[in-house]
Write a protein that holds these residues in place. Structure first.
Motif, PDB file in Angstrom:
ATOM      1  N   GLU A 221      -5.439  -8.044  -4.717  1.00 37.28           N
ATOM      2  CA  GLU A 221      -4.613  -8.496  -3.597  1.00 37.28           C
ATOM      3  C   GLU A 221      -3.206  -7.886  -3.678  1.00 37.28           C
TER       4      GLU A 221
ATOM      5  N   LYS B 237      -1.365  -5.382  -0.970  1.00 31.58           N
ATOM      6  CA  LYS B 237      -0.079  -5.633  -0.314  1.00 31.58           C
ATOM      7  C   LYS B 237       0.822  -4.401  -0.393  1.00 31.58           C
TER       8      LYS B 237
ATOM      9  N   ASP C 174       2.067  -1.955   2.717  1.00 27.94           N
ATOM     10  CA  ASP C 174       3.472  -1.615   2.941  1.00 27.94           C
ATOM     11  C   ASP C 174       3.633  -0.112   3.104  1.00 27.94           C
TER      12      ASP C 174
END
Length: 347
Positions: free
Chosen positions: A8, A12, A16
């Motif tokens: 996870e 992320k 980004d």
């Protein structure tokens, strides 16, 4: 469960990256250089405002994939500011604590940015103390010392994957001289210069890599002598570049040549640059651009034409109380006007 958290966290950071556009390549116009084009890759437009955004992303991915950072890990970094700002950003993104070990003299705007992103600053008196203190803090907290000065050159994929070197050469493709005569880069960790130098060789470009070094840094002398044990008693006055010891990420063999740049020349060059582009750049950009202009002068003397590329590492807005303060500059750097006069007369 831990594996799913790491997956996870990586997701992320990858998301980004997907949301981020590439940084601009700015061509300097109106210079007295016939047939020689100069370009600045503007790294100040990253979400955390500097070139170190790329490095921090790579370091976090490297640490996550190597099992060094988990859900409850405190991340610690030794940094004069910009890397710490970017690492604080990514630490907040994945939900882990972050501590920056830095000199007390670090620009106040950088300290505020680190704290804005949820990081904590741990101060030392001198840059020479950062590394050992960061190890101590990480050990006390059973945390992860990110150690940019060791891992910068190995955390980045130098063969491509949209690293900064690939980006530069891709953006140059439509220019009159698409393959640069020289790329100029200063060294903080040495990771970016290693990436650029390796990429040039990997792709077979006829491009030279010039690395510029400020005062109070041992990189230049270590390059000349091939002595990895050199140390200095104080840190660089040009934030983000120059080191009082030879770092593991500094790779001599991918560098074609180096020059030493006086700090007054670096400051004069950013003041001169502001008059050309209407924007403030950090002092390391001045070191870079001074090196570019020396290459341009030599090319012109030999009757050569071509392009030269360097980096705008961060914005000068971070340094309004230091490099853009005449009082501070006079006290800590000295008289920069002779260098400004040289630039005005020559370029």
């Amino acid at each position: 469960m831990m594996a799913s958290w790491v997956t996870e966290a990586i997701g992320k950071i990858s998301a980004d990256y997907q949301r981020s556009a590439d940084t601009h390549l700015i061509k300097l116009e109106g210079l007295k250089l016939k047939g020689i084009d100069i370009y600045l890759k503007d790294e100040s437009t990253h979400p955390t405002g500097s070139l170190k955004h790329r490095l921090a992303r790579s370091l976090f991915l490297y640490a996550l994939c190597n099992g060094k950072v988990t859900k409850n890990t405190t991340v610690v970094e030794a940094s004069s500011g910009s890397t710490a700002v970017s690492e604080a950003y990514f630490a907040r993104m994945i939900g882990v604590p972050f501590i920056a070990v830095m000199p007390r003299s670090t620009a106040k705007s950088k300290i505020r940015q680190i704290e804005f992103f949820g990081g904590r600053c741990h101060f030392v008196d001198c840059a020479t103390q950062m590394h050992d203190e960061a190890i101590k803090v990480a050990n006390e907290l059973n945390g992860c010392f990110m150690d940019q000065f060791t891992y910068a050159e190995r955390a980045t994929d130098w063969r491509g994957n949209n690293n900064i070197a690939e980006s530069i050469f891709r953006q140059m493709e439509a220019e009159p001289n698409p393959v640069p005569h020289t790329v100029v880069m200063s060294a903080g960790t040495g990771g970016t210069s290693a990436t650029i130098g390796r990429y040039i060789r990997y792709k077979g470009f006829d491009t030279q890599l010039l690395v510029v070094d400020p005062e109070n840094s041992v990189f230049y002398d270590s390059y000349v002598t091939r002595d990895a044990g050199l140390t200095a008693s104080m840190g660089s006055r040009i934030e983000g570049i120059g080191r009082p010891q030879v770092e593991a990420s500094f790779q001599w063999d991918v560098i074609d040549t180096m020059i030493k740049v006086e700090d007054a020349a670096s400051i004069a060059t950013i003041l001169w640059l502001e008059q050309k582009i209407g924007r403030k750049a950090g002092a390391s950009t001045g070191t870079n651009l001074w090196g570019v202009l020396q290459v341009a002068k030599e090319m012109q003397a030999r009757g050569e034409t071509g392009s030269i590329v360097t980096l705008m590492c961060d914005s000068g807005e971070r340094y309004l109380d230091t490099y853009y303060s005449p009082v501070w500059v006079k006290k800590h750097i000295g008289d920069v006007q002779p260098y400004i006069d040289q630039l005005d007369a020559r370029f």
